[in-house]
Design a protein around this motif. Structure first.
Motif, PDB file in Angstrom:
ATOM      1  N   ASN A  50      19.052 -40.658  63.217  1.00 49.56           N
ATOM      2  CA  ASN A  50      19.564 -41.247  64.531  1.00 49.56           C
ATOM      3  C   ASN A  50      19.674 -42.770  64.020  1.00 49.56           C
ATOM      4  O   ASN A  50      18.529 -43.445  64.008  1.00 49.56           O
ATOM      5  CB  ASN A  50      18.810 -41.305  65.676  1.00 49.56           C
ATOM      6  CG  ASN A  50      19.300 -41.922  67.087  1.00 49.56           C
ATOM      7  OD1 ASN A  50      19.963 -42.815  66.888  1.00 49.56           O
ATOM      8  ND2 ASN A  50      19.053 -41.109  67.960  1.00 49.56           N
ATOM      9  N   HIS A  63      21.316 -24.281  65.982  1.00 49.36           N
ATOM     10  CA  HIS A  63      22.095 -24.870  67.143  1.00 49.36           C
ATOM     11  C   HIS A  63      21.543 -26.402  67.390  1.00 49.36           C
ATOM     12  O   HIS A  63      22.164 -27.001  67.952  1.00 49.36           O
ATOM     13  CB  HIS A  63      21.598 -23.945  68.260  1.00 49.36           C
ATOM     14  CG  HIS A  63      22.153 -24.481  69.593  1.00 49.36           C
ATOM     15  ND1 HIS A  63      23.502 -24.510  70.014  1.00 49.36           N
ATOM     16  CD2 HIS A  63      21.445 -25.110  70.557  1.00 49.36           C
ATOM     17  CE1 HIS A  63      23.713 -25.035  71.227  1.00 49.36           C
ATOM     18  NE2 HIS A  63      22.282 -25.255  71.729  1.00 49.36           N
ATOM     19  N   ARG A  65      20.491 -28.264  65.365  1.00 47.18           N
ATOM     20  CA  ARG A  65      21.081 -29.399  64.176  1.00 47.18           C
ATOM     21  C   ARG A  65      22.368 -29.751  64.863  1.00 47.18           C
ATOM     22  O   ARG A  65      22.763 -30.862  64.602  1.00 47.18           O
ATOM     23  CB  ARG A  65      21.156 -28.614  63.145  1.00 47.18           C
ATOM     24  CG  ARG A  65      21.947 -29.566  61.940  1.00 47.18           C
ATOM     25  CD  ARG A  65      22.357 -28.626  60.701  1.00 47.18           C
ATOM     26  NE  ARG A  65      23.360 -27.776  61.367  1.00 47.18           N
ATOM     27  CZ  ARG A  65      23.880 -26.755  60.645  1.00 47.18           C
ATOM     28  NH1 ARG A  65      23.337 -26.441  59.285  1.00 47.18           N
ATOM     29  NH2 ARG A  65      24.732 -26.161  60.910  1.00 47.18           N
ATOM     30  N   ASP A  66      23.325 -28.779  65.077  1.00 46.20           N
ATOM     31  CA  ASP A  66      24.597 -29.157  65.447  1.00 46.20           C
ATOM     32  C   ASP A  66      24.757 -29.755  66.786  1.00 46.20           C
ATOM     33  O   ASP A  66      25.591 -30.655  67.067  1.00 46.20           O
ATOM     34  CB  ASP A  66      25.444 -27.704  65.718  1.00 46.20           C
ATOM     35  CG  ASP A  66      25.656 -26.920  64.474  1.00 46.20           C
ATOM     36  OD1 ASP A  66      25.243 -27.528  63.369  1.00 46.20           O
ATOM     37  OD2 ASP A  66      25.833 -25.917  64.493  1.00 46.20           O
ATOM     38  N   VAL A  67      23.859 -29.547  67.615  1.00 49.27           N
ATOM     39  CA  VAL A  67      23.883 -30.139  69.145  1.00 49.27           C
ATOM     40  C   VAL A  67      23.769 -31.724  68.856  1.00 49.27           C
ATOM     41  O   VAL A  67      24.132 -32.846  69.241  1.00 49.27           O
ATOM     42  CB  VAL A  67      22.740 -29.750  70.029  1.00 49.27           C
ATOM     43  CG1 VAL A  67      22.657 -30.795  71.293  1.00 49.27           C
ATOM     44  CG2 VAL A  67      23.424 -28.628  70.520  1.00 49.27           C
ATOM     45  N   ALA A  69      23.759 -33.409  65.798  1.00 47.63           N
ATOM     46  CA  ALA A  69      24.928 -34.187  65.108  1.00 47.63           C
ATOM     47  C   ALA A  69      26.140 -34.621  65.984  1.00 47.63           C
ATOM     48  O   ALA A  69      26.904 -35.429  65.759  1.00 47.63           O
ATOM     49  CB  ALA A  69      25.758 -33.111  63.844  1.00 47.63           C
ATOM     50  N   ASP A  70      26.470 -33.471  66.875  1.00 47.59           N
ATOM     51  CA  ASP A  70      27.609 -33.976  68.018  1.00 47.59           C
ATOM     52  C   ASP A  70      27.102 -35.095  68.700  1.00 47.59           C
ATOM     53  O   ASP A  70      28.055 -35.470  69.679  1.00 47.59           O
ATOM     54  CB  ASP A  70      27.824 -32.420  68.692  1.00 47.59           C
ATOM     55  CG  ASP A  70      28.405 -31.445  67.900  1.00 47.59           C
ATOM     56  OD1 ASP A  70      28.824 -31.509  67.012  1.00 47.59           O
ATOM     57  OD2 ASP A  70      28.368 -30.135  68.513  1.00 47.59           O
ATOM     58  N   ASN A  71      25.875 -35.211  68.982  1.00 44.61           N
ATOM     59  CA  ASN A  71      25.525 -36.359  69.633  1.00 44.61           C
ATOM     60  C   ASN A  71      25.229 -37.655  69.204  1.00 44.61           C
ATOM     61  O   ASN A  71      24.489 -38.665  69.470  1.00 44.61           O
ATOM     62  CB  ASN A  71      24.308 -36.073  70.676  1.00 44.61           C
ATOM     63  CG  ASN A  71      24.763 -35.144  71.956  1.00 44.61           C
ATOM     64  OD1 ASN A  71      25.375 -35.703  72.569  1.00 44.61           O
ATOM     65  ND2 ASN A  71      24.463 -33.820  71.591  1.00 44.61           N
ATOM     66  N   GLY A  72      25.812 -37.860  67.919  1.00 36.03           N
ATOM     67  CA  GLY A  72      25.597 -39.269  67.144  1.00 36.03           C
ATOM     68  C   GLY A  72      24.609 -39.146  65.985  1.00 36.03           C
ATOM     69  O   GLY A  72      24.426 -40.119  65.226  1.00 36.03           O
ATOM     70  N   TRP A  73      23.849 -38.151  65.914  1.00 34.65           N
ATOM     71  CA  TRP A  73      22.685 -38.110  64.840  1.00 34.65           C
ATOM     72  C   TRP A  73      23.632 -37.792  63.358  1.00 34.65           C
ATOM     73  O   TRP A  73      24.579 -36.887  63.670  1.00 34.65           O
ATOM     74  CB  TRP A  73      21.813 -37.027  65.005  1.00 34.65           C
ATOM     75  CG  TRP A  73      20.772 -37.312  66.145  1.00 34.65           C
ATOM     76  CD1 TRP A  73      20.945 -37.320  67.360  1.00 34.65           C
ATOM     77  CD2 TRP A  73      19.322 -37.522  66.037  1.00 34.65           C
ATOM     78  NE1 TRP A  73      19.855 -37.778  68.309  1.00 34.65           N
ATOM     79  CE2 TRP A  73      18.951 -37.884  67.317  1.00 34.65           C
ATOM     80  CE3 TRP A  73      18.593 -37.583  64.964  1.00 34.65           C
ATOM     81  CZ2 TRP A  73      17.543 -37.960  67.507  1.00 34.65           C
ATOM     82  CZ3 TRP A  73      17.267 -37.947  65.177  1.00 34.65           C
ATOM     83  CH2 TRP A  73      16.699 -38.064  66.493  1.00 34.65           C
ATOM     84  N   LYS A  74      23.175 -38.236  62.382  1.00 39.85           N
ATOM     85  CA  LYS A  74      23.785 -37.902  60.952  1.00 39.85           C
ATOM     86  C   LYS A  74      23.158 -36.873  60.409  1.00 39.85           C
ATOM     87  O   LYS A  74      21.774 -36.977  60.027  1.00 39.85           O
ATOM     88  CB  LYS A  74      23.843 -39.579  60.226  1.00 39.85           C
ATOM     89  CG  LYS A  74      24.473 -39.174  58.991  1.00 39.85           C
ATOM     90  CD  LYS A  74      24.334 -40.431  58.173  1.00 39.85           C
ATOM     91  CE  LYS A  74      24.895 -40.182  56.746  1.00 39.85           C
ATOM     92  NZ  LYS A  74      24.526 -40.966  55.759  1.00 39.85           N
ATOM     93  N   TYR A  75      23.847 -35.914  60.048  1.00 37.59           N
ATOM     94  CA  TYR A  75      23.394 -34.641  59.373  1.00 37.59           C
ATOM     95  C   TYR A  75      22.972 -35.298  57.831  1.00 37.59           C
ATOM     96  O   TYR A  75      24.052 -35.467  57.124  1.00 37.59           O
ATOM     97  CB  TYR A  75      24.226 -33.517  59.439  1.00 37.59           C
ATOM     98  CG  TYR A  75      23.529 -32.381  58.566  1.00 37.59           C
ATOM     99  CD1 TYR A  75      22.444 -31.561  58.717  1.00 37.59           C
ATOM    100  CD2 TYR A  75      24.422 -32.073  57.527  1.00 37.59           C
ATOM    101  CE1 TYR A  75      21.958 -30.732  57.989  1.00 37.59           C
ATOM    102  CE2 TYR A  75      24.250 -30.857  56.777  1.00 37.59           C
ATOM    103  CZ  TYR A  75      22.969 -30.266  56.908  1.00 37.59           C
ATOM    104  OH  TYR A  75      22.469 -29.366  56.100  1.00 37.59           O
TER     105      TYR A  75
END
Length: 189
Positions: A50, A63, A65-67, A69-75
């Motif tokens: 983050n 899921h 992980r993807d949520v 990443a969709d909310n600004g966290w960098k994978y």
């Protein structure tokens, strides 16, 4: 089975299972047997970062992980591979830290102590991963951070870089099955 064969079986086993189920549904006379599938005994642990809080987060849940990443966290890739059994690792969340904070521990007494201080056990106290294997997973602590104060890595380079930058508490947190492949380790630390 060598490492490459294991990796391929991890990715192709679910496809083979789906194909066998389709074939079985089309031809009920052809039973699907347990021997048709290889056991997969490890799982990827995904690492996210983050940039707003400096926190790293680790999960095996695609899921989740993807949520994030969709909310600004960098994978950042796969932090490590964990066995599906071994000594339990618990994840706790500190709702009182600015931006929130997660901590991971193999110590049940430490987890209980943190709960008494206001931390919350994730997953209703069930383990998020397991400690087992020959690969060291290191933890470092940033005493200056208000959130994201702990980092977990199998990379000795990242571990040493953070300690050189003033992080503390460098030690082995627990053991894992395989080292990870996180991306951009030096870009933010």
């Amino acid at each position: 089975m060598n490492r490459r064969q294991k990796a391929l079986s991890r990715y192709f086993a679910p496809c083979a299972m789906a194909a066998m189920m389709v074939v079985s549904a089309l031809n009920p006379a052809l039973p699907v047997m347990a021997a048709d599938f290889q056991d997969v005994d490890t799982v990827d642990i995904y690492r996210l970062y983050n940039p707003n809080t400096g926190e790293h987060f680790y999960t095996q849940d695609v899921h989740e992980r993807d949520v994030l990443a969709d909310n600004g966290w960098k994978y950042e890739g796969i932090g490590w591979r964990s066995y599906l059994n071994g000594d339990p690792v618990y994840r706790l969340y500190n709702p009182n830290a600015v931006g929130g904070d997660h901590y991971y521990t193999i110590s049940a007494p430490e987890a209980r102590s943190l709960v008494l201080q206001g931390w919350k056990l994730d997953l209703e106290g069930k383990p998020v991963f397991y400690s087992k294997g020959d690969v060291n997973l290191y933890v470092q602590y940033n005493p200056k951070a208000k959130s994201g104060a702990h980092n977990y890595t199998t990379s000795l380079k990242e571990f040493n870089t953070l300690l050189e930058k003033g992080w503390q508490f460098g030690q082995i947190a627990w053991k894992v099955a395989e080292a990870g492949t996180p991306q951009d380790l030096d870009s933010k630390n």
